[in-house]
Design a protein around this motif. Sequence first.
Motif, PDB file in Angstrom:
ATOM      1  N   GLN A 173       0.843  -1.191   0.000  1.00  0.00           N
ATOM      2  CA  GLN A 173       0.000   0.000   0.000  1.00  0.00           C
ATOM      3  C   GLN A 173       0.887   1.253   0.000  1.00  0.00           C
ATOM      4  OE1 GLN A 173      -3.846  -0.374   0.720  1.00  0.00           O
ATOM      5  NE2 GLN A 173      -3.086  -2.182  -0.337  1.00  0.00           N
ATOM      6  N   ARG A 174       0.482   2.247  -0.747  1.00  0.00           N
ATOM      7  CA  ARG A 174       1.205   3.527  -0.773  1.00  0.00           C
ATOM      8  C   ARG A 174       0.326   4.584  -0.126  1.00  0.00           C
ATOM      9  NH1 ARG A 174       6.003   1.233  -1.786  1.00  0.00           N
ATOM     10  NH2 ARG A 174       5.974   0.002  -3.727  1.00  0.00           N
ATOM     11  N   ASN A 175       0.610   4.887   1.127  1.00  0.00           N
ATOM     12  CA  ASN A 175      -0.210   5.834   1.880  1.00  0.00           C
ATOM     13  C   ASN A 175       0.644   6.967   2.438  1.00  0.00           C
ATOM     14  OD1 ASN A 175      -2.535   4.126   1.572  1.00  0.00           O
ATOM     15  ND2 ASN A 175      -1.786   2.865   3.268  1.00  0.00           N
ATOM     16  N   THR A 176       0.000   8.098   2.678  1.00  0.00           N
ATOM     17  CA  THR A 176       0.675   9.233   3.303  1.00  0.00           C
ATOM     18  C   THR A 176       0.826   8.973   4.794  1.00  0.00           C
ATOM     19  OG1 THR A 176      -1.373  10.426   3.763  1.00  0.00           O
ATOM     20  CG2 THR A 176      -0.371  10.755   1.582  1.00  0.00           C
ATOM     21  N   GLU A 177       1.614   9.800   5.470  1.00  0.00           N
ATOM     22  CA  GLU A 177       1.817   9.633   6.903  1.00  0.00           C
ATOM     23  C   GLU A 177       0.506   9.793   7.663  1.00  0.00           C
ATOM     24  OE1 GLU A 177       4.398   8.575   8.609  1.00  0.00           O
ATOM     25  OE2 GLU A 177       5.419   8.240   6.699  1.00  0.00           O
ATOM     26  N   ASP A 178      -0.323  10.764   7.247  1.00  0.00           N
ATOM     27  CA  ASP A 178      -1.615  10.967   7.921  1.00  0.00           C
ATOM     28  C   ASP A 178      -2.524   9.754   7.717  1.00  0.00           C
ATOM     29  OD1 ASP A 178      -0.848  13.442   8.830  1.00  0.00           O
ATOM     30  OD2 ASP A 178      -1.772  14.544   7.162  1.00  0.00           O
ATOM     31  N   GLU A 179      -2.493   9.185   6.518  1.00  0.00           N
ATOM     32  CA  GLU A 179      -3.321   8.013   6.249  1.00  0.00           C
ATOM     33  C   GLU A 179      -2.835   6.819   7.071  1.00  0.00           C
ATOM     34  OE1 GLU A 179      -4.527   9.123   1.613  1.00  0.00           O
ATOM     35  OE2 GLU A 179      -2.804   7.817   2.050  1.00  0.00           O
ATOM     36  N   LYS A 180      -1.515   6.684   7.212  1.00  0.00           N
ATOM     37  CA  LYS A 180      -0.974   5.598   8.026  1.00  0.00           C
ATOM     38  C   LYS A 180      -1.399   5.738   9.490  1.00  0.00           C
ATOM     39  CE  LYS A 180       3.146   4.888   5.148  1.00  0.00           C
ATOM     40  NZ  LYS A 180       4.616   5.008   5.088  1.00  0.00           N
ATOM     41  N   ALA A 206     -12.050   1.147  -1.743  1.00  0.00           N
ATOM     42  CA  ALA A 206     -12.322  -0.270  -1.987  1.00  0.00           C
ATOM     43  C   ALA A 206     -11.050  -1.064  -2.251  1.00  0.00           C
ATOM     44  CB  ALA A 206     -13.287  -0.418  -3.157  1.00  0.00           C
ATOM     45  N   GLN A 207      -9.985  -0.384  -2.672  1.00  0.00           N
ATOM     46  CA  GLN A 207      -8.719  -1.047  -2.988  1.00  0.00           C
ATOM     47  C   GLN A 207      -7.690  -0.945  -1.868  1.00  0.00           C
ATOM     48  OE1 GLN A 207      -8.349  -2.879  -5.759  1.00  0.00           O
ATOM     49  NE2 GLN A 207     -10.473  -2.394  -6.208  1.00  0.00           N
ATOM     50  N   LYS A 208      -8.065  -0.337  -0.756  1.00  0.00           N
ATOM     51  CA  LYS A 208      -7.143  -0.156   0.355  1.00  0.00           C
ATOM     52  C   LYS A 208      -7.369  -1.207   1.439  1.00  0.00           C
ATOM     53  CE  LYS A 208      -4.806   3.553  -0.884  1.00  0.00           C
ATOM     54  NZ  LYS A 208      -3.338   3.549  -1.023  1.00  0.00           N
ATOM     55  N   ASP A 209      -6.311  -1.882   1.806  1.00  0.00           N
ATOM     56  CA  ASP A 209      -6.367  -2.893   2.858  1.00  0.00           C
ATOM     57  C   ASP A 209      -5.886  -2.273   4.160  1.00  0.00           C
ATOM     58  OD1 ASP A 209      -6.313  -5.091   4.478  1.00  0.00           O
ATOM     59  OD2 ASP A 209      -5.400  -6.416   2.994  1.00  0.00           O
ATOM     60  N   THR A 210      -6.824  -2.025   5.065  1.00  0.00           N
ATOM     61  CA  THR A 210      -6.470  -1.396   6.337  1.00  0.00           C
ATOM     62  C   THR A 210      -6.183  -2.424   7.437  1.00  0.00           C
ATOM     63  OG1 THR A 210      -8.822  -1.210   6.923  1.00  0.00           O
ATOM     64  CG2 THR A 210      -7.811   0.678   5.804  1.00  0.00           C
ATOM     65  N   ASN A 211      -6.249  -3.688   7.105  1.00  0.00           N
ATOM     66  CA  ASN A 211      -5.961  -4.736   8.088  1.00  0.00           C
ATOM     67  C   ASN A 211      -4.538  -5.260   7.998  1.00  0.00           C
ATOM     68  OD1 ASN A 211      -9.240  -5.851   7.355  1.00  0.00           O
ATOM     69  ND2 ASN A 211      -8.654  -4.827   9.231  1.00  0.00           N
ATOM     70  N   ALA A 212      -3.967  -5.258   6.794  1.00  0.00           N
ATOM     71  CA  ALA A 212      -2.593  -5.724   6.626  1.00  0.00           C
ATOM     72  C   ALA A 212      -1.625  -4.712   7.241  1.00  0.00           C
ATOM     73  CB  ALA A 212      -2.283  -5.928   5.153  1.00  0.00           C
ATOM     74  N   ARG A 213      -0.445  -5.185   7.624  1.00  0.00           N
ATOM     75  CA  ARG A 213       0.537  -4.315   8.274  1.00  0.00           C
ATOM     76  C   ARG A 213       1.943  -4.634   7.766  1.00  0.00           C
ATOM     77  NH1 ARG A 213      -3.473  -2.222   9.556  1.00  0.00           N
ATOM     78  NH2 ARG A 213      -4.173  -1.484  11.593  1.00  0.00           N
ATOM     79  N   TRP A 214       2.843  -3.664   7.983  1.00  0.00           N
ATOM     80  CA  TRP A 214       4.262  -3.850   7.694  1.00  0.00           C
ATOM     81  C   TRP A 214       4.948  -4.488   8.894  1.00  0.00           C
ATOM     82  CZ3 TRP A 214       6.708  -3.247   3.165  1.00  0.00           C
ATOM     83  CH2 TRP A 214       6.115  -2.453   2.170  1.00  0.00           C
ATOM     84  N   THR A 215       5.951  -5.286   8.610  1.00  0.00           N
ATOM     85  CA  THR A 215       6.817  -5.827   9.652  1.00  0.00           C
ATOM     86  C   THR A 215       8.171  -6.128   9.030  1.00  0.00           C
ATOM     87  OG1 THR A 215       6.962  -7.446  11.454  1.00  0.00           O
ATOM     88  CG2 THR A 215       6.274  -8.265   9.304  1.00  0.00           C
TER      89      THR A 215
END
Length: 359
Positions: A153-160, A181-190
């Motif tokens: 996902q490519r999100n801004t700092e505010d969106e993150k 609809a194309q944004k996955d807000t459940n997945a995370r970076w690690t």
Amino acid sequence: MDQRSFFGLSEQLEALSKHGDPLEVLEATVDFEYFRGWLVEGLGYGDGSKGGRPPFDPVAMFKALIVQAQHNLSDARMEFMIRDRLSWMRFLGFDLGASTPDENTIRLFRDKLTETGTLKRVMKAFDWQLQKKGYIPMSGQIIDASLVPAPKQRNTEDEKKAIRAGKSAGEIWPDAPNKAAQKDTNARWTLKIGGKVRYRPDGTPLPMIAVPVFGYKSHISIDRRFGFIREAMVTSASEADGRQLKHLVSPDNTGSKVWADSAYRSQRNEKWLAKRMRTSRIHRRKPAGKPMPQATARANARKSSIRAAIEHVFAHQKNRFGLFIRTIGIARAEAKLTLANLAYNFDRLIFHERRNAMA
């Protein structure tokens, strides 16, 4: 002409069988009709009295999801492959030239199974089927987790920040529904730390390679004796492994020992296992600022020789199935990984049945 083409099709199918169709082996080994009751109940199919187009057979659709998991195909690609491959069409029970499910039908069928919790019940039902065949979970269990990547996902700092705060995609992008609809807000970076820990002569560890991964984490528990996946759950990639231990220890396993790596070692988990009469075989951590004691290193090595069996499960799913999350949201990711776990168990059953036949 029609008769000639009919015999030509029959000869093609016979040739496929002669050369060894793996789907025929799967059909002969797994009793798919055993799942019909759970599938029909979960889907809530009516008796057809209201009319309308009859749905595709639920067992055939479930088999399609298994084949899709084995090849990690998108729904659109799965629609094409069902029409393209004779062996798949035969396995699913569709006639050449007859109607076959399109991508929306496949997606809606999987979503319905997910929403009603039917996939989890089918997973448990297969475990009962295994036990009836004599594959009773015994000799303890092995627990581990593996990262499963998803599209970045490519999100801004505010969106993150909004995502970390638990806001939904609709709340974050209210004026851009297509984007939401194309944004996955459940997945995370690690960070995935790779390789074996190596130490300098003075006992200090050498630097490790850290690779950023975006996606989910598949947590599983297998029985030591037969290697079937008995318990499973899905979290975001950033979730700590140790917190999931209590959800993965199967109460059905007749052996008391539990193997896991050092990420699961904590006082809380040790007390939890002891309270349930389970024997911890979890790796011990290296003392902070000190070299690893030789006795602890040898004990960990012995545990690793047993725990390595679970790495074969993840290798099978990633190398043979090409495991990758293409969907949006943790519910659909859980469905994908549950199907991958079922597909692995089916392959594992084929392995054991062949070995028993040879013996």
